[in-house]
Design a protein around this motif. Structure first.
Motif, short mmCIF file in Angstrom:
data_model
loop_
_atom_site.label_atom_id
_atom_site.label_comp_id
_atom_site.label_asym_id
_atom_site.label_seq_id
_atom_site.Cartn_x
_atom_site.Cartn_y
_atom_site.Cartn_z
N UNK A 8 55.26 22.15 34.48
CA UNK A 8 54.81 23.26 35.30
C UNK A 8 55.16 24.83 35.67
N UNK A 9 55.85 25.57 34.69
CA UNK A 9 56.00 26.76 34.68
C UNK A 9 55.00 27.44 34.27
N UNK A 10 54.41 26.26 33.22
CA UNK A 10 53.46 26.77 31.91
C UNK A 10 51.95 27.29 32.73
N UNK A 31 50.33 30.91 33.48
CA UNK A 31 49.59 31.32 31.53
C UNK A 31 48.97 30.96 30.67
N UNK A 32 48.85 29.90 30.86
CA UNK A 32 48.20 28.36 29.78
C UNK A 32 47.82 26.92 30.85
N UNK A 67 45.15 30.50 28.90
CA UNK A 67 45.23 31.10 29.71
C UNK A 67 43.83 32.56 29.79
N UNK A 68 43.03 32.28 29.79
CA UNK A 68 42.24 33.98 29.86
C UNK A 68 42.57 34.52 30.75
N UNK A 69 42.32 33.74 31.78
CA UNK A 69 42.55 34.40 33.01
C UNK A 69 43.20 34.84 33.91
N UNK A 70 44.64 34.95 33.72
CA UNK A 70 46.08 35.28 33.94
C UNK A 70 45.89 36.86 34.12
N UNK A 72 57.67 30.96 28.62
CA UNK A 72 57.32 31.45 26.78
C UNK A 72 56.41 31.51 27.55
N UNK A 73 55.66 32.00 28.03
CA UNK A 73 54.92 33.01 27.73
C UNK A 73 54.94 34.94 27.19
#
Length: 516
Positions: free
Chosen positions: A61-63, A193-194, A210-213, A503-504
């Motif tokens: 869930x953090x991702x 981020x993902x 995630x390209x829109x992060x 992990x980002x």
């Protein structure tokens, strides 16, 4: 924001002064791209971000989601979806300003109403969120404008910005929070981020960038694969072979096995993570503090460290804080004393001891090791303990928060208040011991509502003294957090919280194997 405290100022200053005097050369930017394979030792059975319970679920869930704030490795808080925050002088109203232009994975814009409805869902008892009592004394939350959320608290709370970084306080769309709440049990709609690609809870969870992060520089990785390895020996073998890149949590025996492995970096950080023996303080014989103290007096704490952690830990003193925490009180360490234990048992009406069954989950293995060690140590005092081990899923379903004599395992929390409110106050989210000590509740509640450092230290010391005397649970050992990675992984740091992964910030070097 709250002012930087003296402790964080000194730590950051020391880091600057320790830098070599060679000028400020610009570090190379992390490489973008690639697939990271990271392993966990149990299934991520729950991916609903407001309902997670164990570390693999927190990782997933953090991702996929974001909080208002997040915890750095030094346990200080930094902005996430909130770019700034402030409070009134009474610490009873907190205002969070959100980043503009943030999108959920379905393309919808993040607004303050999403924050409002996410927290209202957390606070709704029918949703049974573990965050219910861990996000602070929230009386109400409202949207002052599309990018401003205002929290009104029932009592003052100095640590509130830290509380919003809690692992189960992710922000979800308002439409889901007020509509099909269960939808997120199998799908993900976050701002993280993902984005979720596939979800097989017992085997493999895959996410992609995630390209829109909101931060265009991150994440660096294209893809993360979370692989489930219930067999820790097989997990180590996969790392040694280069089939996986990171083991998020390494058992001590496997950590030792990797000592001379080429291309493997072992990682270790001191932590407030602990195993404990939980007593049902409302159930005989454990409703008598003399019985609980007697059992605590059978424990050789250094032997516990050597046996249970292979030396990768420190003795515990039956309080939830150790030296990794701010406001830790260095009380005299309880020593084993069989004669005194027998005396207390006799006073409590058990001159010949008693028999009890101690339950331990099989994950992590230290639970069973701790139970077996206690069984052997308690024999001399006439206490006969039968150890029952069961699969972790069964333990969560049948024993956790229900039993009266079992082995718990808990990550370090970001603050003293957080660990006390998670486990030991009468209104704790996971009030497993049912200790319900009014004096303890009073000092913890007073400490959370003030900013005077000296007074807070005094109050938290009193709380720890009460725990040490009353022994709602035996806490004989604290664990260092252990992990391992291949040397082609950059930016991965072990977090003392053990349930935060960041992990980002991870990237792969040109040594990493090329994967499709």
């Amino acid at each position: 924001m709250l002012k930087l405290n003296r402790r964080h100022f000194l730590a950051s200053t020391a880091a600057i002064l320790a830098m070599p005097a060679i000028g400020f050369a610009q570090a190379a930017a992390p490489a973008k791209g690639g697939t990271l394979r990271i392993s966990v030792d149990q299934a991520a059975s729950v991916i609903h971000p407001l309902l997670t319970r164990v570390n693999p679920e927190y990782m997933v869930t953090e991702l996929l989601y974001s909080n208002l704030t997040r915890l750095k490795v030094d346990m200080s808080v930094e902005p996430d979806l909130a770019e700034s925050w402030s409070s009134n002088d009474a610490l009873t109203e907190w205002t969070f300003k959100l980043r503009s232009g943030v999108k959920f994975h379905d393309g919808s814009p993040l607004t303050a109403n999403d924050v409002v409805q996410s927290f209202k869902a957390i606070l709704d008892p029918k949703n049974a969120s573990p965050a219910l009592n861990n996000v602070g004394p929230i009386a109400d939350v409202t949207a002052a404008d599309p990018l401003t959320a205002v929290f009104k608290l029932s009592t003052p709370y100095a640590d509130f910005p830290v509380a919003t970084a809690y692992t189960v306080a992710r922000i979800i769309p308002a439409s889901i929070a007020t509509g099909d709440f269960k939808k997120l049990s199998t799908t993900a709609v976050g701002t993280g981020p993902f984005k979720l690609v596939s979800y097989e809870p017992d085997r493999l969870i895959v996410v992609e960038r995630n390209p829109d992060y909101y931060d265009p520089k991150r994440p660096y990785l294209d893809r993360v694969e979370i692989q489930v390895f219930p067999d820790t020996s097989a997990q180590t073998s996969a790392l040694l072979a280069g089939d996986i890149d990171v083991i998020s949590t390494v058992q001590p025996t496997e950590y030792l096995r990797m000592k001379d492995a080429q291309g493997v970096n072992r990682l270790r950080v001191p932590s407030g993570q602990f195993c404990n023996i939980n007593f049902g303080c409302d159930t005989k014989p454990f409703n008598d503090a003399r019985v609980r103290r007697a059992l605590a007096l059978t424990v050789d704490r250094q032997a516990m460290v050597d046996f249970v952690t292979e030396g990768f830990g420190t003795p515990g003193n039956d309080t939830a804080l150790n030296s990794s925490y701010r406001f830790y009180a260095d009380l005299p360490l309880r020593q084993a004393n069989i004669d005194e234990a027998k005396k207390l048992l006799a006073e409590a009406g058990y001159p010949n001891g008693f028999e009890a069954t101690l339950i331990a989950s099989d994950k992590p293995s230290q639970r069973t090791q701790l139970a077996v060690a206690l069984r052997e140590m308690a024999k001399e005092a006439g206490i006969n303990i039968n150890v029952q081990t069961m699969p972790h899923a069964t333990y969560l379903e049948q024993v956790w928060k229900k039993g009266s004599f079992y082995v718990g395992f808990y990550n370090m929390q970001p603050t003293a208040d957080a660990i006390f409110k998670l486990l030991y106050t009468s209104d704790a989210a996971w009030n497993e011991t049912r200790w319900n000590n009014a004096a303890f509740d009073k000092v913890v509640n007073e400490a959370r509502g003030i900013t005077d450092e000296a007074k807070r230290k005094e109050l938290y010391a009193a709380a720890q003294k009460l725990m040490n005397e009353e022994v709602p649970s035996i806490i004989p050992v604290f664990f260092d957090v252990l992990a391992a990675k291949r040397d082609w992984v950059a930016g991965f740091e072990v977090h003392p919280r053990a349930s935060v992964f960041r992990l980002d910030y991870v990237s792969l070097t040109d040594k990493a194997p090329k994967r499709s």
